[in-house]
Design an enzyme around this catalytic site. Structure first.
Site, mmCIF file in Angstrom:
data_model
loop_
_atom_site.group_PDB
_atom_site.id
_atom_site.type_symbol
_atom_site.label_atom_id
_atom_site.label_comp_id
_atom_site.label_asym_id
_atom_site.label_seq_id
_atom_site.Cartn_x
_atom_site.Cartn_y
_atom_site.Cartn_z
ATOM 1 N N ILE A 18 0.872 -1.174 0.000
ATOM 2 C CA ILE A 18 0.000 0.000 0.000
ATOM 3 C C ILE A 18 0.912 1.228 0.000
ATOM 4 O O ILE A 18 1.910 1.264 0.742
ATOM 5 C CB ILE A 18 -0.863 0.003 1.286
ATOM 6 C CG1 ILE A 18 -1.603 -1.337 1.438
ATOM 7 C CG2 ILE A 18 -1.860 1.169 1.262
ATOM 8 C CD1 ILE A 18 -2.201 -1.557 2.813
ATOM 9 N N GLY A 21 3.538 3.492 -4.683
ATOM 10 C CA GLY A 21 3.695 4.313 -5.887
ATOM 11 C C GLY A 21 3.132 3.669 -7.146
ATOM 12 O O GLY A 21 3.446 4.069 -8.272
ATOM 13 N N LYS A 22 2.278 2.659 -6.966
ATOM 14 C CA LYS A 22 1.707 1.959 -8.140
ATOM 15 C C LYS A 22 0.901 2.928 -9.011
ATOM 16 O O LYS A 22 1.044 2.948 -10.231
ATOM 17 C CB LYS A 22 0.792 0.824 -7.678
ATOM 18 C CG LYS A 22 1.511 -0.328 -6.996
ATOM 19 C CD LYS A 22 0.564 -1.465 -6.648
ATOM 20 C CE LYS A 22 -0.525 -1.041 -5.678
ATOM 21 N NZ LYS A 22 -0.035 -0.416 -4.447
ATOM 22 N N GLU A 92 -3.525 -3.166 -12.014
ATOM 23 C CA GLU A 92 -3.033 -2.823 -10.678
ATOM 24 C C GLU A 92 -3.336 -4.015 -9.766
ATOM 25 O O GLU A 92 -4.506 -4.349 -9.558
ATOM 26 C CB GLU A 92 -3.721 -1.574 -10.143
ATOM 27 C CG GLU A 92 -3.196 -1.144 -8.784
ATOM 28 C CD GLU A 92 -3.860 0.119 -8.259
ATOM 29 O OE1 GLU A 92 -4.842 0.578 -8.877
ATOM 30 O OE2 GLU A 92 -3.391 0.645 -7.233
ATOM 31 N N GLU A 160 -7.606 4.219 5.655
ATOM 32 C CA GLU A 160 -6.227 3.742 5.902
ATOM 33 C C GLU A 160 -5.522 4.538 6.999
ATOM 34 O O GLU A 160 -4.365 4.308 7.300
ATOM 35 C CB GLU A 160 -5.413 3.817 4.595
ATOM 36 C CG GLU A 160 -6.006 2.977 3.490
ATOM 37 C CD GLU A 160 -5.351 3.232 2.148
ATOM 38 O OE1 GLU A 160 -5.566 2.429 1.228
ATOM 39 O OE2 GLU A 160 -4.615 4.231 2.007
HETATM 40 C C1 8LK Z 1 -5.807 -7.653 -4.749
HETATM 41 C C2 8LK Z 1 -6.002 -6.917 -3.480
HETATM 42 C C3 8LK Z 1 -5.903 -5.553 -3.353
HETATM 43 C C4 8LK Z 1 -6.170 -5.271 -2.006
HETATM 44 C C5 8LK Z 1 -6.207 -4.079 -1.317
HETATM 45 N N1 8LK Z 1 -6.511 -4.130 0.009
HETATM 46 C C6 8LK Z 1 -6.601 -2.860 0.720
HETATM 47 C C7 8LK Z 1 -5.259 -2.202 0.870
HETATM 48 C C8 8LK Z 1 -5.541 -0.727 0.657
HETATM 49 O O1 8LK Z 1 -5.843 -0.112 1.892
HETATM 50 C C9 8LK Z 1 -6.809 -0.690 -0.180
HETATM 51 C C10 8LK Z 1 -6.554 -0.315 -1.634
HETATM 52 O O2 8LK Z 1 -5.511 -1.042 -2.166
HETATM 53 O O3 8LK Z 1 -7.374 -2.004 -0.106
HETATM 54 C C11 8LK Z 1 -6.751 -5.318 0.668
HETATM 55 O O4 8LK Z 1 -6.997 -5.291 1.875
HETATM 56 N N2 8LK Z 1 -6.736 -6.489 -0.010
HETATM 57 C C12 8LK Z 1 -6.446 -6.478 -1.336
HETATM 58 N N3 8LK Z 1 -6.337 -7.477 -2.254
#
Ligand code: 8LK
Length: 221
Positions: A18, A21-22, A92, A160
């Site tokens: 998280i 920088g994606k 992404e 977050e």
């Molecule tokens: C593929 C995938 C992305 C992803 C993002 N997240 C959360 C992390 C970030 O706070 C938010 C956006 O990436 O979602 C997650 O808990 N589980 C995930 N699985």
């Protein structure tokens, strides 16, 4: 990028912690000809028929993480199988990091129960074995947890705000462990976040040239 239409786009998954920088890299890649970028469907997760599943997951992961992650898996599968008009499909993250980083962390830290984890994994195995998902390159943005923590606070996504450093360190370690395996679905390109986006793009383009050449060779065979 290649002008001739490929019968199957070259698919690149941009992975990273998280705040690594994606989005900055994806926005730059989106300006390139022949590239179509598919960002993480965070808006779907934040508004699923009026419910913010992302917020629920962060507020009470034991209660909501399985529901959240199964919805993430569905929305990622939809992107993996979504037709793409361009020759280069950039995603992404992926169904793979969902399973090997986020879900693994939730299970290891006891926030997802064993039966929930097992049911999730049966869906994952079916999706990755029978849906014809193909990835050609995994690009990993490697960043120190303290660096991404600063970026997360600067970005200021409300859900977050209370992410502890320990969570980012766990995700960092799980990315390294997952990407260190030799059973990855595609070749790996590791980029350092102190590279400029231009340097990152030229490193990706170098790898694309190799993949295109392989495609040409195999289509001749
Ligand atoms: C593929 C995938 C992305 C992803 C993002 N997240 C959360 C992390 C970030 O706070 C938010 C956006 O990436 O979602 C997650 O808990 N589980 C995930 N699985």
């Amino acid at each position: 990028m290649q002008t001739k239409r490929l019968n199957r786009p070259i698919t690149i998954c941009v992975e990273g912690n998280i705040g690594s920088g994606k989005t900055t890299l994806l926005n730059h890649l989106a300006t390139k000809k022949g590239v179509e970028v598919f960002e993480e469907p965070v808006n779907k997760w934040r508004n699923m028929r009026g419910k913010n599943l992302l917020e629920l997951m962060y507020q009470d992961p034991t209660r909501w993480s399985h529901l959240f992650q199964t919805y993430v898996q569905l929305t990622m599968m939809q992107i993996h199988v979504q037709p793409c008009n361009a020759n280069i499909k950039v995603m992404e993250r992926s169904i793979y990091s969902a399973r090997h980083c986020f879900v693994e962390n939730l299970y290891q830290t006891g926030k997802m129960s064993e039966p929930e984890y097992n049911v999730y994994c049966e869906w994952y195995n079916m999706a990755t074995n029978q849906l014809g998902i193909s990835v050609d390159l995994i690009v990993y943005l490697s960043a120190e947890p303290t660096v991404v923590q600063k970026r997360i606070l600067e970005r200021g996504r409300s859900e977050e705000a209370s992410i502890p450093l320990s969570y980012l360190q766990q995700l960092h370690a799980l990315h390294q462990r997952w990407l260190g395996q030799d059973t990855l679905p595609a070749p790996l390109l590791v980029l350092d976040t102190d590279m400029t986006v231009e340097e990152m793009c030229s490193a990706i383009e170098e790898h694309l040239a190799v993949i295109l050449e392989d495609r040409r060779q195999s289509s001749k065979a």
